[in-house]
Design a protein around this motif. Structure first.
Motif, short mmCIF file in Angstrom:
data_model
loop_
_atom_site.label_atom_id
_atom_site.label_comp_id
_atom_site.label_asym_id
_atom_site.label_seq_id
_atom_site.Cartn_x
_atom_site.Cartn_y
_atom_site.Cartn_z
N GLU A 333 0.93 -8.88 5.18
CA GLU A 333 1.58 -10.18 5.16
C GLU A 333 2.69 -10.13 4.10
OE1 GLU A 333 -1.19 -13.37 4.62
OE2 GLU A 333 0.40 -14.72 3.94
N LEU A 334 3.93 -10.11 4.53
CA LEU A 334 5.05 -9.97 3.61
C LEU A 334 5.79 -11.30 3.50
CD1 LEU A 334 6.42 -6.51 4.78
CD2 LEU A 334 4.58 -7.01 3.16
N ARG A 335 6.80 -11.33 2.62
CA ARG A 335 7.62 -12.54 2.53
C ARG A 335 8.57 -12.60 3.71
NH1 ARG A 335 9.62 -12.55 -3.55
NH2 ARG A 335 7.67 -11.89 -4.55
N ALA A 336 9.13 -13.79 3.92
CA ALA A 336 9.89 -14.05 5.14
C ALA A 336 10.94 -12.99 5.46
CB ALA A 336 10.54 -15.43 5.04
N HIS A 337 11.74 -12.57 4.49
CA HIS A 337 12.86 -11.69 4.84
C HIS A 337 12.67 -10.27 4.36
CE1 HIS A 337 14.95 -15.03 6.53
NE2 HIS A 337 14.66 -15.75 5.44
N ASP A 338 11.42 -9.87 4.14
CA ASP A 338 11.15 -8.54 3.63
C ASP A 338 11.50 -7.45 4.65
OD1 ASP A 338 10.43 -9.33 1.18
OD2 ASP A 338 8.26 -9.09 1.43
N VAL A 339 11.37 -7.79 5.91
CA VAL A 339 11.61 -6.79 6.96
C VAL A 339 12.60 -7.37 7.96
CG1 VAL A 339 10.57 -5.32 8.70
CG2 VAL A 339 9.24 -6.00 6.70
N GLU A 340 13.55 -6.56 8.37
CA GLU A 340 14.55 -7.04 9.32
C GLU A 340 14.15 -6.77 10.76
OE1 GLU A 340 16.52 -6.00 6.24
OE2 GLU A 340 16.28 -8.18 6.09
N HIS A 341 13.69 -5.54 11.03
CA HIS A 341 13.48 -5.17 12.44
C HIS A 341 12.42 -4.09 12.54
CE1 HIS A 341 15.71 -1.52 11.56
NE2 HIS A 341 16.53 -2.30 10.87
N PRO A 342 11.79 -3.97 13.71
CA PRO A 342 10.81 -2.90 13.93
C PRO A 342 11.49 -1.55 13.79
CG PRO A 342 10.81 -4.45 15.77
CD PRO A 342 11.96 -4.83 14.89
N GLY A 343 10.72 -0.56 13.40
CA GLY A 343 11.28 0.77 13.24
C GLY A 343 11.81 1.02 11.84
N GLN A 344 11.93 -0.04 11.07
CA GLN A 344 12.45 0.07 9.71
C GLN A 344 11.44 0.81 8.82
OE1 GLN A 344 13.42 -3.77 8.23
NE2 GLN A 344 14.13 -3.03 6.24
N ARG A 345 11.95 1.65 7.93
CA ARG A 345 11.05 2.34 7.02
C ARG A 345 11.14 1.64 5.67
NH1 ARG A 345 7.72 6.33 7.39
NH2 ARG A 345 7.09 7.36 5.46
N ILE A 346 10.00 1.17 5.15
CA ILE A 346 10.06 0.44 3.88
C ILE A 346 8.99 0.94 2.93
CG2 ILE A 346 11.01 -1.70 4.83
CD1 ILE A 346 8.17 -2.84 4.71
N GLU A 347 9.19 0.59 1.67
CA GLU A 347 8.22 0.95 0.64
C GLU A 347 7.32 -0.25 0.38
OE1 GLU A 347 7.94 3.99 -0.50
OE2 GLU A 347 9.58 4.46 0.90
N LEU A 348 6.00 0.02 0.35
CA LEU A 348 5.03 -1.06 0.14
C LEU A 348 4.22 -0.79 -1.12
CD1 LEU A 348 3.74 -1.30 3.80
CD2 LEU A 348 5.24 -2.95 2.66
N ASP A 349 3.62 -1.85 -1.65
CA ASP A 349 2.66 -1.71 -2.73
C ASP A 349 1.31 -2.21 -2.25
OD1 ASP A 349 4.04 -0.57 -4.77
OD2 ASP A 349 4.78 -2.48 -5.60
N VAL A 350 0.28 -1.44 -2.48
CA VAL A 350 -1.07 -1.89 -2.13
C VAL A 350 -1.77 -2.27 -3.42
CG1 VAL A 350 -3.26 -1.26 -1.09
CG2 VAL A 350 -1.13 -0.34 -0.16
N ASP A 351 -2.30 -3.52 -3.45
CA ASP A 351 -2.98 -3.99 -4.65
C ASP A 351 -4.40 -3.42 -4.67
OD1 ASP A 351 -4.16 -5.25 -6.74
OD2 ASP A 351 -3.48 -7.27 -6.19
N MET A 352 -4.57 -2.31 -5.36
CA MET A 352 -5.86 -1.61 -5.32
C MET A 352 -6.97 -2.36 -6.06
SD MET A 352 -5.42 0.94 -3.41
CE MET A 352 -6.72 2.12 -3.70
N ASN A 353 -6.57 -3.32 -6.91
CA ASN A 353 -7.60 -4.11 -7.59
C ASN A 353 -8.38 -5.00 -6.61
OD1 ASN A 353 -7.21 -3.26 -10.26
ND2 ASN A 353 -5.32 -4.50 -10.34
N ARG A 354 -7.68 -5.40 -5.55
CA ARG A 354 -8.29 -6.32 -4.58
C ARG A 354 -8.85 -5.58 -3.38
NH1 ARG A 354 -5.62 -11.11 -6.06
NH2 ARG A 354 -7.29 -12.17 -4.96
N ALA A 355 -8.52 -4.31 -3.26
CA ALA A 355 -9.02 -3.55 -2.12
C ALA A 355 -10.49 -3.19 -2.34
CB ALA A 355 -8.19 -2.28 -1.93
N ILE A 356 -11.20 -2.91 -1.26
CA ILE A 356 -12.62 -2.53 -1.40
C ILE A 356 -12.87 -1.21 -0.70
CG2 ILE A 356 -13.48 -4.89 -1.60
CD1 ILE A 356 -14.27 -4.69 1.37
N LEU A 357 -13.92 -0.56 -1.11
CA LEU A 357 -14.35 0.66 -0.44
C LEU A 357 -15.76 0.43 0.11
CD1 LEU A 357 -13.15 3.38 -2.98
CD2 LEU A 357 -12.08 2.68 -0.83
#
Ligand SMILES: Nc1ncnc2c1ncn2[C@@H]1O[C@H](COP(=O)(O)OP(=O)(O)OP(=O)(O)O)[C@@H](O)[C@H]1O
Ligand SMILES: [Mg+2]
Lengths: 366, 290
Positions: A333-357
């Protein structure tokens, strides 16, 4: 006002085991919400508490008194049924007054209470109608009215808002919350709606297959699920689960996927997870805990990840994107204008503090 | 019609009488009229007999309509006390209907809601109804002789009640099962007792079924001939038995038969007219739920 205590409750119908060993202790005045997938035994629980079904085993205590052998009318509970259960041959007024008449309230007081309840529920103009002359939402409000006019010590609601439109549902949710604050009565409320569960509940009880998976404060369940079912059931869109392996390298620990992608585990979790290194795990992360990488964002525990976006779903203020991580589709779930179109290559951050194993063998959260 | 309404007049094509649809309609109506007459004529014939003189009854060729409507036959029936048999029928049919409805509905409730006896008991109960009356009438007669119940109200009422109970139980079980159980449960939670729930929820919800079943129960008792013939003498003779007494060895009193038939039809006619609304609904209840 009443404290409800359920111990070792079992109930089966013919071949179906609807409730399989439930223990529940709801203190006086608490608002407890039962959630769970369809058929998990929520209605059965309420009906057993009300005395409409006899449990196969277990006890039900209200205010320290075991009520297993009491008929429904002696338990002093009020219940809103999932399918309204209005009397088609009675006017709305008489439907609401029905329970008061059973308890021999004087006519003047009946009228007073019915009018007050009708005003609360915004159905004062409908009192002279028959149920068949009402819309689904109006019927549901009459059904709620029938329960709230009474001074029961325990209130049971079985999906009372399921047929209302979004706006009315919000209004009624507020009414019910206010009612609970005003009366301070113990209430047990069944719903499919997670927002309802989160906003109303002092305590959420998540049922599955007739058992309690987890109970606690709404945010507790959301942030600290004990197993994969709880993690996946709460939250919308639901949590992403990706098979991975925990790998130790030097002084650090990383979640490594089959395609070689690695996400570093924050230092705070080393100790807890160290023993697991070298084992398969399931990596779980909620959509809102993946964000577009921003320069200068130096929060602890962010793990970088590059992705090629497959699908973009703008919803207004937020944009849902889907990409593949090691072959598994992942939603973020990104902010409104974070991505322009499908196929785009972007850099993401994963919040590992909130992730679970999750341990893939036991489905328990590590 | 005045000229002004001509514009609104239905358009009738010139060759309407040649069209197939026209003839289909004509054919249907003609058939309906013929069939209706066929069924109504015997009724008309027996009823009109009540108003004829003996000569007119036996006239040949038959007289379709008496020269003068006269009520002498009715006067005779009242004078001789024959009409009292209709009173007897009203008492036996009425009381046995009330009893059968009361006990049958309670039994039905038990079968439907407490699953008393499972499916088997219900089947067994309705199977009682399938026994032809003639099979049991002579054993019953002997028992009644023993108890001294022949030609008594309690005897006949008990038999009709017993005979109708399975029917009432079976029918009411179906109607009760159609009531959403939450209505009853909601009332129980609200503080009503089982009996109150029966009275305030089950009866109103099954009203159509109750009336329909009661009418049929009443009609059965009202029209019964075989039980009444064997079990009555003079005290409580019911009207069907009385009608047969007008068939004599030497002479048959057709005018009396006609007049009694009219009087005996009236109660059923009024019962059906009164409950017609419920009858239609009660009979079709299982079909449309809503
Ligand atoms: N009267 C009944 N006879 C047989 N099985 C029943 C009966 N009532 C419920 N069940 C079964 O028991 C299980 C639990 O039913 P229950 O109504 O408690 O589910 P629920 O959690 O309320 O579901 P929903 O969210 O769809 O209302 C289901 O598998 C259902 O099929
Ligand atoms: Mg339910």
């Amino acid at each position: 006002m009443a404290r409800l205590r359920i111990t070792g409750l079992y109930k089966s119908y013919d071949s179906v085991q609807a409730v399989r060993g439930v223990d529940l202790d709801i203190p006086e005045g608490e608002f407890a919400v039962l959630v769970g997938p369809s058929g998990c035994g929520k209605s059965t629980m309420l009906r057993t508490i009300a005395g409409l079904e006899e449990p196969d085993a277990g006890t039900i205590e209200i205010d320290g008194e075991i009520v297993n052998d009491l008929p429904p009318r002696s338990r002093d509970v009020a219940m809103v049924f999932q399918n309204y259960a209005l009397y088609p041959y009675m006017k709305v007024f008489d439907n609401i007054a029905f329970g008061l008449r059973a308890r021999k309230f004087p006519a003047g007081e009946i009228k007073e209470r019915v009018l007050a309840a009708a005003a609360t529920l915004n159905i004062s103009g409908l009192l002279d109608r028959l149920p068949r002359q009402l819309s689904g939402g109006e019927r549901q409000r009459v059904a709620i009215g029938r329960a709230i006019v009474r001074d029961a010590r325990l209130f049971l609601f079985d999906e009372p808002l399921s047929n209302l439109d979004a706006q009315l549902r919000e209004e009624m949710r507020l009414e019910i919350k206010e009612l609970h604050q005003r009366l301070g009565k113990t209430m047990i409320y069944v719903t499919h709606d997670q927002i309802e569960a989160r906003t109303l509940a002092d305590r959420v009880v998540l049922l599955n297959n007739g058992r309690i998976e987890q109970e606690g404060a709404p945010l507790d369940l959301f942030e600290r699920p004990v197993n994969r079912f709880v993690a996946g059931f709460l939250g919308s869109p639901s949590m992403n689960f990706i098979p991975a392996r925990l790998v130790a390298a030097d002084e650090s620990l990383a979640v490594t996927f089959e395609d070689g992608t690695a996400l570093a585990v924050p230092a705070a979790a080393y100790e807890r997870l160290a023993g697991r290194s070298g084992h398969d795990v399931i990596f779980g992360v909620r959509t809102e805990h993946i964000s577009r990488a921003r320069d200068g964002d130096t929060r602890e525990g962010l793990a970088p990840l590059s992705a090629t976006i497959d699908v973009v779903q703008p919803t207004g203020s937020r944009t849902y994107v889907t990409f593949r991580l090691s072959g598994t589709p992942v939603m973020a779930e990104l902010r409104a204008h974070d991505v322009e179109h499908p196929g785009q290559r972007i850099e993401l951050d994963v919040d590992m503090n909130r992730a679970i194993l999750i341990d893939p063998e036991t489905d328990l959260v590590l | 019609m005045t000229g002004e309404t001509r514009a609104d007049a239905v358009y009738v094509p010139k060759d309407w009488w040649l069209r197939r649809r026209t003839w289909t309609y004509v054919g249907r109506y003609a058939a309906a009229i013929v069939i209706t007459l066929l069924f109504l004529f015997p009724v008309y014939w027996i009823f009109i007999m009540a108003f004829k003189t003996p000569e007119e009854v036996f006239a040949s060729p038959p007289i379709w309509y008496p020269a003068q409507i006269q009520f002498k036959t009715f006067a005779v029936l009242f004078r001789d006390g024959d009409v009292g048999t209709i009173g007897n029928s009203l008492i036996t049919a009425g009381v046995s209907t009330v009893l059968a409805m009361f006990f049958g509905t309670i039994a039905a409730y038990s079968l439907a809601r407490f699953r008393t006896g499972g499916e088997n008991l219900a089947i067994w109960i309705i199977s009682q109804r399938m026994i032809p009356p003639i099979v049991i009438i002579f054993p019953v007669f002997l028992v009644y002789v023993f108890f001294g119940w022949v030609d008594t109200f309690q005897g006949l009422i008990l038999l009709y009640t017993a005979f109708n109970l399975p029917y009432v139980t079976w029918m009411m079980r179906g109607y009760i099962e159609d009531i959403p159980i939450e209505l009853e449960q909601s009332a129980l939670v609200d503080g009503w007792s089982r009996w109150q729930v029966l009275l305030r929820v089950v009866f109103p919800m099954a009203r159509a079924g109750l009336f329909a079943t009661a009418v049929f129960t009443f009609i059965f008792a009202w029209n019964d001939f075989i039980f009444a013939l064997v079990l009555t003498r003079v005290e409580i003779t019911t009207y069907p038995v009385q009608v047969t007494s007008f068939f004599g060895q030497q002479q048959t009193f057709w005018a009396k038969i006609g007049a009694m038939s009219i009087l005996g039809t009236l109660p059923i006619f009024f019962a059906v007219a009164l409950f017609q609304r419920y009858l239609v609904r009660g009979i079709s209840l299982g079909a449309i739920k809503g």
